[in-house]
Design a protein around this motif. Structure first.
Motif, PDB file in Angstrom:
ATOM      1  N   VAL A 155      32.722  64.969  78.056  1.00 27.90           N
ATOM      2  CA  VAL A 155      34.100  64.494  78.913  1.00 27.90           C
ATOM      3  C   VAL A 155      35.008  63.515  77.914  1.00 27.90           C
ATOM      4  O   VAL A 155      34.563  62.406  77.339  1.00 27.90           O
ATOM      5  N   LYS A 156      35.945  64.198  77.288  1.00 28.00           N
ATOM      6  CA  LYS A 156      36.804  63.721  76.229  1.00 28.00           C
ATOM      7  C   LYS A 156      37.761  62.867  76.771  1.00 28.00           C
ATOM      8  O   LYS A 156      38.120  61.733  76.096  1.00 28.00           O
ATOM      9  N   GLU A 157      38.145  63.129  77.999  1.00 25.53           N
ATOM     10  CA  GLU A 157      39.298  62.207  78.580  1.00 25.53           C
ATOM     11  C   GLU A 157      38.946  61.444  80.151  1.00 25.53           C
ATOM     12  O   GLU A 157      38.430  62.378  80.547  1.00 25.53           O
ATOM     13  N   ARG A 158      39.311  60.393  80.276  1.00 25.73           N
ATOM     14  CA  ARG A 158      38.980  59.974  81.693  1.00 25.73           C
ATOM     15  C   ARG A 158      39.831  58.783  82.084  1.00 25.73           C
ATOM     16  O   ARG A 158      39.841  58.187  81.008  1.00 25.73           O
ATOM     17  N   SER A 159      40.700  58.853  83.005  1.00 23.32           N
ATOM     18  CA  SER A 159      41.600  57.641  83.431  1.00 23.32           C
ATOM     19  C   SER A 159      40.908  57.126  84.718  1.00 23.32           C
ATOM     20  O   SER A 159      40.307  57.926  85.574  1.00 23.32           O
ATOM     21  N   PHE A 160      41.272  55.787  84.954  1.00 22.75           N
ATOM     22  CA  PHE A 160      40.800  55.070  86.084  1.00 22.75           C
ATOM     23  C   PHE A 160      41.943  54.341  86.770  1.00 22.75           C
ATOM     24  O   PHE A 160      43.147  53.842  86.032  1.00 22.75           O
ATOM     25  N   ARG A 161      41.995  54.562  88.270  1.00 24.52           N
ATOM     26  CA  ARG A 161      43.113  53.909  88.889  1.00 24.52           C
ATOM     27  C   ARG A 161      42.575  52.638  89.401  1.00 24.52           C
ATOM     28  O   ARG A 161      41.354  52.374  89.561  1.00 24.52           O
ATOM     29  N   ARG A 162      43.746  51.576  89.567  1.00 23.39           N
ATOM     30  CA  ARG A 162      43.401  50.200  89.872  1.00 23.39           C
ATOM     31  C   ARG A 162      43.315  50.154  91.436  1.00 23.39           C
ATOM     32  O   ARG A 162      43.821  50.949  91.976  1.00 23.39           O
ATOM     33  N   THR A 163      42.444  49.135  91.794  1.00 26.68           N
ATOM     34  CA  THR A 163      42.289  49.021  93.158  1.00 26.68           C
ATOM     35  C   THR A 163      42.100  47.522  93.687  1.00 26.68           C
ATOM     36  O   THR A 163      41.581  46.804  92.855  1.00 26.68           O
ATOM     37  N   SER A 164      42.102  47.186  94.878  1.00 31.66           N
ATOM     38  CA  SER A 164      41.861  45.720  95.312  1.00 31.66           C
ATOM     39  C   SER A 164      40.239  45.734  95.429  1.00 31.66           C
ATOM     40  O   SER A 164      39.654  46.684  95.797  1.00 31.66           O
ATOM     41  N   PRO A 165      39.785  44.303  95.383  1.00 32.81           N
ATOM     42  CA  PRO A 165      40.554  43.229  95.027  1.00 32.81           C
ATOM     43  C   PRO A 165      40.671  43.008  93.446  1.00 32.81           C
ATOM     44  O   PRO A 165      39.713  43.621  92.816  1.00 32.81           O
ATOM     45  N   GLU A 166      41.310  42.052  93.167  1.00 34.39           N
ATOM     46  CA  GLU A 166      41.410  41.615  91.675  1.00 34.39           C
ATOM     47  C   GLU A 166      41.777  42.750  90.784  1.00 34.39           C
ATOM     48  O   GLU A 166      41.336  42.620  89.455  1.00 34.39           O
ATOM     49  N   ASN A 167      42.480  43.645  91.451  1.00 33.67           N
ATOM     50  CA  ASN A 167      43.148  44.898  90.467  1.00 33.67           C
ATOM     51  C   ASN A 167      42.233  45.436  89.596  1.00 33.67           C
ATOM     52  O   ASN A 167      42.331  45.680  88.589  1.00 33.67           O
ATOM     53  N   ALA A 168      40.846  45.792  90.081  1.00 33.57           N
ATOM     54  CA  ALA A 168      39.796  46.221  89.389  1.00 33.57           C
ATOM     55  C   ALA A 168      39.969  47.711  89.178  1.00 33.57           C
ATOM     56  O   ALA A 168      40.423  48.508  90.005  1.00 33.57           O
ATOM     57  N   LEU A 169      39.261  48.322  88.350  1.00 34.18           N
ATOM     58  CA  LEU A 169      39.298  49.780  87.920  1.00 34.18           C
ATOM     59  C   LEU A 169      38.282  50.438  88.878  1.00 34.18           C
ATOM     60  O   LEU A 169      37.131  49.944  88.802  1.00 34.18           O
ATOM     61  N   LEU A 170      38.650  51.667  89.645  1.00 34.14           N
ATOM     62  CA  LEU A 170      37.452  52.376  90.368  1.00 34.14           C
ATOM     63  C   LEU A 170      36.753  53.027  89.517  1.00 34.14           C
ATOM     64  O   LEU A 170      37.347  54.257  89.084  1.00 34.14           O
ATOM     65  N   VAL A 171      35.369  52.794  89.322  1.00 25.89           N
ATOM     66  CA  VAL A 171      34.479  53.651  88.513  1.00 25.89           C
ATOM     67  C   VAL A 171      33.455  54.237  89.492  1.00 25.89           C
ATOM     68  O   VAL A 171      33.270  53.496  90.483  1.00 25.89           O
ATOM     69  N   ASN A 172      32.824  55.262  89.226  1.00 26.41           N
ATOM     70  CA  ASN A 172      31.761  55.776  89.964  1.00 26.41           C
ATOM     71  C   ASN A 172      30.487  55.858  88.769  1.00 26.41           C
ATOM     72  O   ASN A 172      30.803  55.995  87.851  1.00 26.41           O
ATOM     73  N   TYR A 173      29.292  55.973  89.187  1.00 25.50           N
ATOM     74  CA  TYR A 173      28.064  56.375  88.513  1.00 25.50           C
ATOM     75  C   TYR A 173      28.384  57.677  87.633  1.00 25.50           C
ATOM     76  O   TYR A 173      27.592  57.615  86.409  1.00 25.50           O
ATOM     77  N   ASP A 174      28.938  58.689  88.065  1.00 27.97           N
ATOM     78  CA  ASP A 174      29.010  59.930  87.131  1.00 27.97           C
ATOM     79  C   ASP A 174      29.986  59.460  85.751  1.00 27.97           C
ATOM     80  O   ASP A 174      29.470  60.096  84.720  1.00 27.97           O
ATOM     81  N   ASP A 175      30.797  58.275  85.971  1.00 26.81           N
ATOM     82  CA  ASP A 175      31.645  58.005  84.765  1.00 26.81           C
ATOM     83  C   ASP A 175      30.579  57.289  83.571  1.00 26.81           C
ATOM     84  O   ASP A 175      30.798  57.330  82.603  1.00 26.81           O
ATOM     85  N   LEU A 176      29.398  56.727  84.137  1.00 23.86           N
ATOM     86  CA  LEU A 176      28.247  55.933  83.267  1.00 23.86           C
ATOM     87  C   LEU A 176      27.150  56.829  82.998  1.00 23.86           C
ATOM     88  O   LEU A 176      26.493  56.476  82.163  1.00 23.86           O
ATOM     89  N   ASP A 177      27.099  57.959  83.200  1.00 26.83           N
ATOM     90  CA  ASP A 177      26.001  59.035  83.229  1.00 26.83           C
ATOM     91  C   ASP A 177      26.142  59.576  81.825  1.00 26.83           C
ATOM     92  O   ASP A 177      27.001  60.438  81.550  1.00 26.83           O
ATOM     93  N   LEU A 178      25.188  58.988  80.956  1.00 22.45           N
ATOM     94  CA  LEU A 178      25.286  59.551  79.665  1.00 22.45           C
ATOM     95  C   LEU A 178      24.987  60.966  79.350  1.00 22.45           C
ATOM     96  O   LEU A 178      25.445  61.375  78.346  1.00 22.45           O
ATOM     97  N   LEU A 179      24.310  61.466  80.035  1.00 19.15           N
ATOM     98  CA  LEU A 179      23.851  62.998  79.972  1.00 19.15           C
ATOM     99  C   LEU A 179      24.941  63.984  80.553  1.00 19.15           C
ATOM    100  O   LEU A 179      25.253  64.780  79.621  1.00 19.15           O
ATOM    101  N   LYS A 180      25.759  63.420  81.486  1.00 18.30           N
ATOM    102  CA  LYS A 180      26.903  64.113  81.786  1.00 18.30           C
ATOM    103  C   LYS A 180      28.053  63.885  80.906  1.00 18.30           C
ATOM    104  O   LYS A 180      28.814  64.961  80.547  1.00 18.30           O
ATOM    105  N   VAL A 181      28.080  62.831  80.308  1.00 13.31           N
ATOM    106  CA  VAL A 181      29.221  62.381  79.532  1.00 13.31           C
ATOM    107  C   VAL A 181      29.270  62.687  78.013  1.00 13.31           C
ATOM    108  O   VAL A 181      30.090  63.364  77.582  1.00 13.31           O
TER     109      VAL A 181
END
Length: 295
Positions: A155-181
């Protein structure tokens, strides 16, 4: 003076004796069981009874239960007892012989399979498929699976949108899966240096991620807990990957209660930090200054 004699006195005495003799004979005759008159009278009555004619179809009256013959019952009992033979206990000598012939529980018995016993069922004589020798192809597959994968960015490129509260970046576990990434298996301490730039840039950012709470040590007032990717890890003892389970440290003054078997969101600061213990990688991600959003 000469006594006066009554001429009728002997006659009266004789009459009394005759009366007493007649009474004794009458009493003895009534009580005697050898009276021929009574026997003859009974035989006469029996002779006067109508006798059934030979070959008559007139049914004979059934006898009462008390008068039924017992011979059939005795015969049935005899046949039943003959069918079921009572068990005769063994004599002391036979018991001693049986005990001596019985193998000791602690004595090792030869394996029927090793001794070539053909009396075993066909299924028991078949070789266990789990214990069979692997083919060359299976050996190659196992060897390949145990070898480290070639690390390459998937996965060479990946962007995240911001969400409430505290203007956080919305991330899921697939984004952190080193086997998939980045095709990394197993994960090594050098993983942070090999990550793509978009993943490295998440370090120190506030993110929002959804997961399950791994059972903590207490039900309420938890200052930290482990966030799991799915409830299979939480409830069924699944062996998680290092990026599927990582610690969450709550914000100062804030605690979390145990949330059983349902997903919830965590908002906190994300960190990439490979920590090892005795040469083995213990964790690679952490979240601190976190709050729980359970909606």
């Amino acid at each position: 003076m000469q006594a006066h004699l009554n001429p009728t006195r002997p006659f009266k005495f004789t009459l009394i004796l005759l009366i007493l003799g007649s009474l004794s004979v009458f009493v003895s005759g009534c009580s005697s069981s050898d009276s021929t008159d009574y026997r003859q009278f009974s035989e006469k009555i029996d002779d006067e009874r109508p006798q059934p004619e030979t070959g008559s179809t007139t049914p004979v009256a059934e006898t009462t239960p008390e008068e039924k013959p017992v011979a059939p019952a005795l015969q049935m009992e005899t046949s039943t007892s003959a069918a079921v033979k009572p068990e005769v206990p063994a004599s002391p000598s036979e018991q001693a012989t049986a005990v001596a012939a019985k193998p000791d529980a602690g004595t090792e018995q030869p394996d029927a399979k090793l001794s070539g016993d053909t009396s075993l069922p066909v299924e028991a004589q078949r070789p266990d498929p789990k214990k069979r020798s692997l083919t060359e192809e299976e050996v190659a597959q196992e060897k390949k699976a145990s070898e480290p994968r070639e690390v390459k960015i998937l996965v060479k490129e990946r962007s995240f949108r911001r969400t409430s509260p505290e203007n956080a970046l919305l991330v899921n576990y697939d984004d952190l899966d080193l086997l998939k990434v980045m095709n990394m298996e197993p994960v090594t301490p050098q993983a942070p240096d090999l990550m793509p730039e978009w993943l490295k840039n998440l370090d120190g950012k506030r993110i929002r991620i959804r997961g399950f709470m791994y059972p903590p040590f207490q039900q309420t007032g938890n200052e930290y807990f482990l966030l799991a990717r799915d409830n299979q890890i939480c409830c069924f003892g699944k062996n998680p990957k290092i990026y599927d389970l990582f610690p969450v440290i709550m914000r100062e003054g804030v605690t979390a209660d145990y949330i059983l078997n349902r997903p919830f969101d965590v908002v906190g600061v994300f960190h990439i930090n490979a920590e090892s213990f005795d040469g083995e990688l213990e964790r690679i991600y952490t979240i601190d200054d976190a709050i729980v959003i359970d909606k």
